[in-house]
Design a protein around this motif. Structure first.
Motif, PDB file in Angstrom:
ATOM      1  N   LEU A 115       0.868  -1.171   0.000  1.00  0.00           N
ATOM      2  CA  LEU A 115       0.000   0.000   0.000  1.00  0.00           C
ATOM      3  C   LEU A 115       0.900   1.215   0.000  1.00  0.00           C
ATOM      4  O   LEU A 115       1.793   1.335   0.842  1.00  0.00           O
ATOM      5  CB  LEU A 115      -0.871   0.027   1.253  1.00  0.00           C
ATOM      6  N   PRO A 132      -4.441   6.729  -2.464  1.00  0.00           N
ATOM      7  CA  PRO A 132      -3.871   5.417  -2.143  1.00  0.00           C
ATOM      8  C   PRO A 132      -3.518   4.625  -3.399  1.00  0.00           C
ATOM      9  O   PRO A 132      -4.177   4.757  -4.426  1.00  0.00           O
ATOM     10  CB  PRO A 132      -5.000   4.723  -1.378  1.00  0.00           C
ATOM     11  N   LEU A 190      -2.379   0.629  -4.618  1.00  0.00           N
ATOM     12  CA  LEU A 190      -2.228  -0.776  -4.241  1.00  0.00           C
ATOM     13  C   LEU A 190      -1.505  -1.506  -5.356  1.00  0.00           C
ATOM     14  O   LEU A 190      -1.831  -1.322  -6.531  1.00  0.00           O
ATOM     15  CB  LEU A 190      -3.612  -1.401  -4.016  1.00  0.00           C
ATOM     16  N   ALA A 239       0.858  -4.441   2.577  1.00  0.00           N
ATOM     17  CA  ALA A 239      -0.592  -4.484   2.818  1.00  0.00           C
ATOM     18  C   ALA A 239      -0.900  -5.378   4.013  1.00  0.00           C
ATOM     19  O   ALA A 239      -1.897  -5.210   4.687  1.00  0.00           O
ATOM     20  CB  ALA A 239      -1.321  -4.984   1.585  1.00  0.00           C
TER      21      ALA A 239
END
Lengths: 101, 350
Positions: free
Chosen positions: B40, B63, B65, B346
């Motif tokens: 992340l 954000p 990912l 993550a």
């Protein structure tokens, strides 16, 4: 009697010679392994330098080096960079070695 | 509003995306290697902009990912969550609006050392700003005036792309990208039907990159856009020179930017070494009205003077003064921002 003395003499000689011979072998082995270790270290340092160069020539062109991150994500970071920055496979490996020494 | 699996009907779009991401992540969790833990990353920032005396405030969360699957696949996504507070017309109080949107959500398949196949919702590869400089933790200045040319209105496409490194040697490296976007009217994946591509040649020892981009809008109105960019970042020097030119059906323009991090004065971690002055010059020319390309309606010139300060712990403060000149009036633009960049696994890896 003489043959018994001869046997004892050769036995003693063997007792002295074998450890000495073995020691010479292990000494040469130790020298060889330390040479190998220093060679490995040199290769490792060179690989690190290559990885740093690739990082500076590609990744750092857009953003600064992240200030430390978990080694658990180094592979993911590099794969992301491979796609985004168009890194070659060799460059990907070099950056991975740099990020995860 | 309740939203239950597996019936997505009636769900909020953002919940639908979240559910798909969660499902994907749970699949990925079962096959993660030590260095390949999903990450992340992203930026958290607060921006202010004062244009002609009117100030807006924008807290932003971006954000990102990235989740690898096996040895060849990467799933990656970036979103923007921002709140805009702008003054009301009568000068009494502020209006606020919230925006939640995806920049991209794509799957990458690394087919071989030279080819990566991309599918999903991706950033349009035109010029350099959209793909490389748009994240808030990277860019020092706001989007250039010519950003709308070649980026097909939404700056993202829905379809497929082939990209990779065609050729790489010690002295030269050639990268390419070619895409087709089928277009989408869905709220989450808004995009136009278009195609295009980009190629660039990079000389690592010189720090020089030269590239060209092409895009064709394939909607009812079909049009072409072409662009070129030159970046020069001398090796062993913090100097960066970046420039880009783009030509669309009804407008054209360029920007040129120079920045220099003062890291050669007592090192990059010193008080002075953390400073990075930036200067950008840009100009746009219009030959016919076209509100869809996002460029100013008349010929415009703009100069930006920026100063970035890189604090420890991935925090950066930016302040910029810009003067924009056009026949509709000259304006001063003041911008200030503080951005924190984060990057962590993550979840805890093996």
């Amino acid at each position: 009697m003489m043959s018994a003395l001869k046997c004892m003499f050769f036995g003693l000689l063997l007792l002295v010679a074998v450890p000495a011979f073995t020691q010479t072998g292990s000494a040469s082995k130790t020298t060889a392994s330390s040479e190998q270790q220093s060679k490995d270290k040199e290769v490792h340092v060179a690989q690190q330098r290559d990885g740093q160069k690739v990082f500076e020539q590609n990744c750092s062109r857009c953003h600064s080096t992240p200030q430390g991150f978990s080694p658990n994500i180094s592979g993911t970071v590099v794969r992301h960079m491979r796609v985004r920055a168009g890194l070659s496979k060799e460059d990907e490996q070099a950056v991975l070695r740099f990020l995860n020494p | 509003m309740m939203c239950l699996f597996p019936d997505f009907k009636g769900c909020l779009p953002s919940r639908r995306i979240g559910a798909v991401l969660l499902l994907g992540l749970s699949c990925i969790a079962t096959s993660v290697m030590a260095q390949d833990t999903p990450l992340l990353s992203g930026g958290l920032g607060f921006f202010t902009n004062t244009t002609g005396g009117s100030t807006t405030y924008q807290p932003i969360l971006t954000p990102l990912l990235a989740a690898p699957i096996g040895q060849h696949i990467l799933v990656e996504s970036r979103a923007n969550v921002l709140e805009t507070l702008s003054p009301e017309g009568n000068g009494q109080g502020y209006n606020h609006s919230t925006f939640l949107g995806l920049s991209y959500l794509q799957g990458d398949f690394i087919a071989n050392p030279h080819v990566t196949l991309v599918g999903g919702y991706f950033l349009i590869p035109f010029g350099t700003y959209n793909e490389r400089l748009s994240p808030i933790w990277i860019s020092n200045l706001d989007a250039p005036l010519i950003f709308g040319i070649g980026t097909m209105v939404n700056a993202s496409g829905t379809g497929g792309m082939v990209r990779g490194n065609a050729f790489s040697r010690e002295n030269v490296s050639v990268s390419y990208a070619a895409y087709f976007s089928a277009g989408s009217t869905s709220k989450e994946f808004q995009s136009q039907r278009s195609s295009g591509g980009q190629t660039s040649v990079y000389f690592p020892k010189k720090g020089l990159e030269i590239g060209a981009s092409y895009g064709r809008l394939l909607e009812q109105k079909q049009s072409n856009a072409v662009g070129a960019h030159v970046w020069w970042e001398p090796i062993n020097s913090p100097l960066r020179l970046r420039s880009e030119y783009a030509h669309g059906p009804h407008s054209q323009g360029y920007w040129a930017e120079v920045d220099y991090r003062l890291s050669q004065i007592h090192g990059g971690e010193s008080v002075i070494g953390r400073l990075e002055p930036i200067f950008r010059l840009q100009q746009t020319f219009r030959n016919a009205p076209d509100p869809s390309d996002g460029l100013p309606p008349v010929n415009t010139q703009r100069v930006d003077f920026g100063l970035a300060y890189h604090l420890p712990h991935e925090v950066r403060i930016n302040t910029t003064y810009a003067r924009q000149f056009s026949s509709t009036g000259n304006v001063n633009i003041w911008e200030t921002s503080v951005v924190y960049r984060f990057l962590f696994p993550a979840w805890r890896g093996k």
